[in-house]
Design a protein around this motif. Structure first.
Motif, PDB file in Angstrom:
ATOM      1  N   GLN A   9       0.827  -1.202   0.000  1.00  0.00           N
ATOM      2  CA  GLN A   9       0.000   0.000   0.000  1.00  0.00           C
ATOM      3  C   GLN A   9       0.865   1.258   0.000  1.00  0.00           C
ATOM      4  N   PHE A  10       1.946   1.223   0.759  1.00  0.00           N
ATOM      5  CA  PHE A  10       2.845   2.378   0.777  1.00  0.00           C
ATOM      6  C   PHE A  10       3.390   2.621  -0.620  1.00  0.00           C
ATOM      7  N   TYR A  11       3.903   1.575  -1.262  1.00  0.00           N
ATOM      8  CA  TYR A  11       4.478   1.706  -2.598  1.00  0.00           C
ATOM      9  C   TYR A  11       3.424   2.167  -3.609  1.00  0.00           C
ATOM     10  N   ALA A  12       2.227   1.612  -3.525  1.00  0.00           N
ATOM     11  CA  ALA A  12       1.168   1.952  -4.481  1.00  0.00           C
ATOM     12  C   ALA A  12       0.637   3.370  -4.269  1.00  0.00           C
ATOM     13  N   GLN A  13       0.607   3.820  -3.033  1.00  0.00           N
ATOM     14  CA  GLN A  13       0.052   5.129  -2.722  1.00  0.00           C
ATOM     15  C   GLN A  13       0.854   6.253  -3.368  1.00  0.00           C
ATOM     16  N   GLN A  14       2.168   6.101  -3.372  1.00  0.00           N
ATOM     17  CA  GLN A  14       3.023   7.164  -3.905  1.00  0.00           C
ATOM     18  C   GLN A  14       4.235   6.527  -4.589  1.00  0.00           C
ATOM     19  N   PRO A  15       4.040   5.917  -5.748  1.00  0.00           N
ATOM     20  CA  PRO A  15       5.133   5.195  -6.410  1.00  0.00           C
ATOM     21  C   PRO A  15       6.320   6.082  -6.782  1.00  0.00           C
ATOM     22  N   GLU A  16       6.094   7.363  -6.977  1.00  0.00           N
ATOM     23  CA  GLU A  16       7.206   8.257  -7.328  1.00  0.00           C
ATOM     24  C   GLU A  16       8.206   8.364  -6.183  1.00  0.00           C
ATOM     25  N   ILE A  17       7.740   8.283  -4.950  1.00  0.00           N
ATOM     26  CA  ILE A  17       8.658   8.302  -3.804  1.00  0.00           C
ATOM     27  C   ILE A  17       9.549   7.070  -3.839  1.00  0.00           C
ATOM     28  N   THR A  18       8.947   5.921  -4.060  1.00  0.00           N
ATOM     29  CA  THR A  18       9.720   4.683  -4.143  1.00  0.00           C
ATOM     30  C   THR A  18      10.728   4.765  -5.279  1.00  0.00           C
ATOM     31  N   ARG A  19      10.291   5.179  -6.458  1.00  0.00           N
ATOM     32  CA  ARG A  19      11.206   5.299  -7.602  1.00  0.00           C
ATOM     33  C   ARG A  19      12.337   6.282  -7.308  1.00  0.00           C
ATOM     34  N   SER A  20      12.025   7.375  -6.636  1.00  0.00           N
ATOM     35  CA  SER A  20      13.043   8.377  -6.317  1.00  0.00           C
ATOM     36  C   SER A  20      14.089   7.825  -5.356  1.00  0.00           C
ATOM     37  N   LEU A  21      13.652   7.102  -4.347  1.00  0.00           N
ATOM     38  CA  LEU A  21      14.600   6.496  -3.406  1.00  0.00           C
ATOM     39  C   LEU A  21      15.468   5.447  -4.104  1.00  0.00           C
ATOM     40  N   VAL A  22      14.871   4.679  -4.997  1.00  0.00           N
ATOM     41  CA  VAL A  22      15.637   3.678  -5.746  1.00  0.00           C
ATOM     42  C   VAL A  22      16.663   4.371  -6.647  1.00  0.00           C
ATOM     43  N   LYS A  23      16.268   5.436  -7.312  1.00  0.00           N
ATOM     44  CA  LYS A  23      17.198   6.174  -8.173  1.00  0.00           C
ATOM     45  C   LYS A  23      18.335   6.783  -7.363  1.00  0.00           C
ATOM     46  N   LEU A  24      18.040   7.328  -6.203  1.00  0.00           N
ATOM     47  CA  LEU A  24      19.076   7.885  -5.345  1.00  0.00           C
ATOM     48  C   LEU A  24      20.050   6.790  -4.917  1.00  0.00           C
ATOM     49  N   TYR A  25      19.525   5.638  -4.552  1.00  0.00           N
ATOM     50  CA  TYR A  25      20.363   4.491  -4.183  1.00  0.00           C
ATOM     51  C   TYR A  25      21.266   4.103  -5.355  1.00  0.00           C
TER      52      TYR A  25
END
Length: 148
Positions: A9-25
């Protein structure tokens, strides 16, 4: 109705946050040895009490050749003799940035970091620490379950 937010649910609610953290990593780890990355991720997760991230990054560390003996000594790296000076500098910086609320990084820690890491590496290492601290806060805050 459950108020507990699942990982999905966290990932689905705001997928851009997840993608941004992955890109930063990804951007911060490109030029580092994966074993060093794992040590940083694990040490920050230890300090933040993030069981989800500890489980995930312990498995990753073992896959890339980290030894069980070194992993067992990571929490006491200050006394352990199995870590290189470069790894010690990275772990000291990890602790300094992860525990900012307790104390700002010292001049000695900054000097130790500069002795073992180029300016670009210092920036990348700091960004990696920011990333794992972000993930730790999300995983602990929403009670992500290890092994999910």
């Amino acid at each position: 109705m459950s108020t507990q937010l699942s990982r999905e649910q966290f990932y689905a609610q705001q997928p851009e946050i997840t993608r941004s953290l992955v890109k930063l990593y990804e951007a911060s780890t490109r030029k580092f040895d994966e074993r060093l990355v794992c040590l940083v991720l694990l040490r920050s997760s230890q300090l933040n009490g993030c069981a989800f991230c500890l489980h995930m990054h312990d498995e990753h560390a073992r896959r890339v050749g980290e030894t069980p003996d070194r992993l067992a000594q990571l929490a006491a790296w200050h006394e352990a003799r199995c870590f290189s000076e470069r790894e010690r500098a990275a772990l000291a910086w990890t602790e300094a940035l992860t525990q900012l609320a307790i104390q700002a990084p010292s001049e000695a820690q900054k000097a130790q970091l500069a002795e073992h890491f180029s300016v670009e590496e210092q920036v990348n290492l700091s960004a990696l620490i920011v990333t794992i601290n972000g993930w730790n806060r999300i995983a602990v805050g929403f009670s992500f379950t290890p092994g999910e």
